[in-house]
Scaffold this active site. Sequence first.
Site, short mmCIF file in Angstrom:
data_model
loop_
_atom_site.label_atom_id
_atom_site.label_comp_id
_atom_site.label_asym_id
_atom_site.label_seq_id
_atom_site.Cartn_x
_atom_site.Cartn_y
_atom_site.Cartn_z
N THR A 79 0.22 2.62 -2.15
CA THR A 79 0.80 1.81 -3.40
C THR A 79 -0.17 0.92 -3.98
OG1 THR A 79 2.99 1.60 -2.16
CG2 THR A 79 2.51 -0.12 -3.70
N ASN A 81 6.49 13.67 -2.48
CA ASN A 81 6.82 13.15 -1.25
C ASN A 81 8.30 13.46 -0.50
OD1 ASN A 81 7.17 11.23 -3.36
ND2 ASN A 81 8.33 10.18 -2.02
N GLN A 110 0.73 12.48 0.14
CA GLN A 110 1.42 13.95 1.05
C GLN A 110 0.78 15.15 0.86
OE1 GLN A 110 3.96 13.27 2.87
NE2 GLN A 110 4.57 11.22 2.16
N SER A 113 -3.71 7.48 1.84
CA SER A 113 -3.14 6.55 2.77
C SER A 113 -3.08 6.87 3.99
CB SER A 113 -1.49 6.53 2.44
OG SER A 113 -1.11 5.65 3.35
N HIS A 115 -1.82 5.82 7.02
CA HIS A 115 -0.88 6.15 7.99
C HIS A 115 -0.10 7.62 7.80
CE1 HIS A 115 3.27 5.02 5.81
NE2 HIS A 115 2.39 4.64 4.77
N THR A 124 -11.21 -10.21 2.33
CA THR A 124 -11.95 -9.84 3.53
C THR A 124 -11.16 -8.48 3.97
OG1 THR A 124 -12.27 -11.99 4.43
CG2 THR A 124 -12.52 -10.45 5.92
N CYS A 151 10.57 4.79 1.05
CA CYS A 151 10.45 3.69 0.13
C CYS A 151 11.76 3.58 -0.71
CB CYS A 151 9.31 3.92 -0.71
SG CYS A 151 7.74 4.12 -0.11
#
Length: 374
Positions: free
Chosen positions: A70, A149, A177, A195, A197, A233, A320
């Site tokens: 995102t 997706n 995806q 992404s 994950h 950070t 989402c």
Amino acid sequence: MIYADYAATTPIDRRVAASMQPYLEMSFYNPSSLYPAARQVRQAVEQAREQVADLIGATDGRVIFTSGGTESDNLALIGTALHPDNHKRHLITSAVEHHAVLESCAWLERMGFRVTYLPVDRYGRVDPDDLRHAIDADTFLVSVMWVNNEVGAVEDIETLAGIAHEAGVWFHTDAVQAMTTQNVTTEYVDLLTLSSHKIYGPKGAGALYVRDGVPIAPILHGGQQEGHLRGGTENVPSIVGMGKAAQLLQAERAALREDLARWKTRLIDRLSGMDGMIVNSPSGISADSVLHLAFEDIEAEGLLFWLAKAGVAASMGSACDTEHVEPSHVVHAIGLPASYARGCLRLSFGRGLDDSLVDALAERIQTAVTRMRR
């Protein structure tokens, strides 16, 4: 439980978790500090950057670490739009993009930019001629996702990016995806979203590839991290984990793709005799990681309830968008008949499945649909 929602998230690979552990405990130092222990942490971040770059063949640009897909999409669209060198006000996307792109476009429209939303065909694919006709002298960016997706549509990124570049327009793709099934490369594009994950890495990490020369402004302001494009950070454990996940995917993707293709074909074959079912992601034109089905006169919420009772984890569509029970924007865009639009089921595949589980999944879907129709 039969987990069939890998498009929502993948389980973290144990080898990835092991690579992260030192940076959760002993090597906790800030990578921007100058003492030796902190410099070792910096080296781990840079190694992860190289691993991600190797996965997508990024040789003429930079990989910027973010908090996920995102943020990367937001940075790609808003960052290019608001750069001081950009004096154009028109961008183009598709009607079936992830909400991270669509909501960024909506925000830019409120800021005075123009957005063209390209239609798609029955299976979610953009017609290159529609893109060609939509570009005008004020266009600065095109953003079209590599793999959808929800229905798994695979876009012709090489052709679409070529059309944009012929007109002197930057091209961005959300490849979140696409990573497990497509030969994703930065060869054709100027910006590319990843992404962690979705490739068996940890949540909380993502990346944006930016080709050299693409003008992009930060949307998070702070320190000088990530080449002045993403202050704050770095999330070192998740970045290290994303790098390890990228390395493993690069080595093991071919075998995974064979499994995904076999499982999707097997499941379609097992379900092919069901009445009142439409396959919205047929093999050959959609990613093998996704199977999107629509059932006539069935409510998806009820179907998911019965599947959950039977030990199946699946979804109606994008994770989402689970707060909404109405048909998604993707379902509307592909033009499903009204009698099917509320009965959509997305199944997505990954490591952890096997042929017997796929057979059991087919049986439980058939049982749940039969129960609801009775």
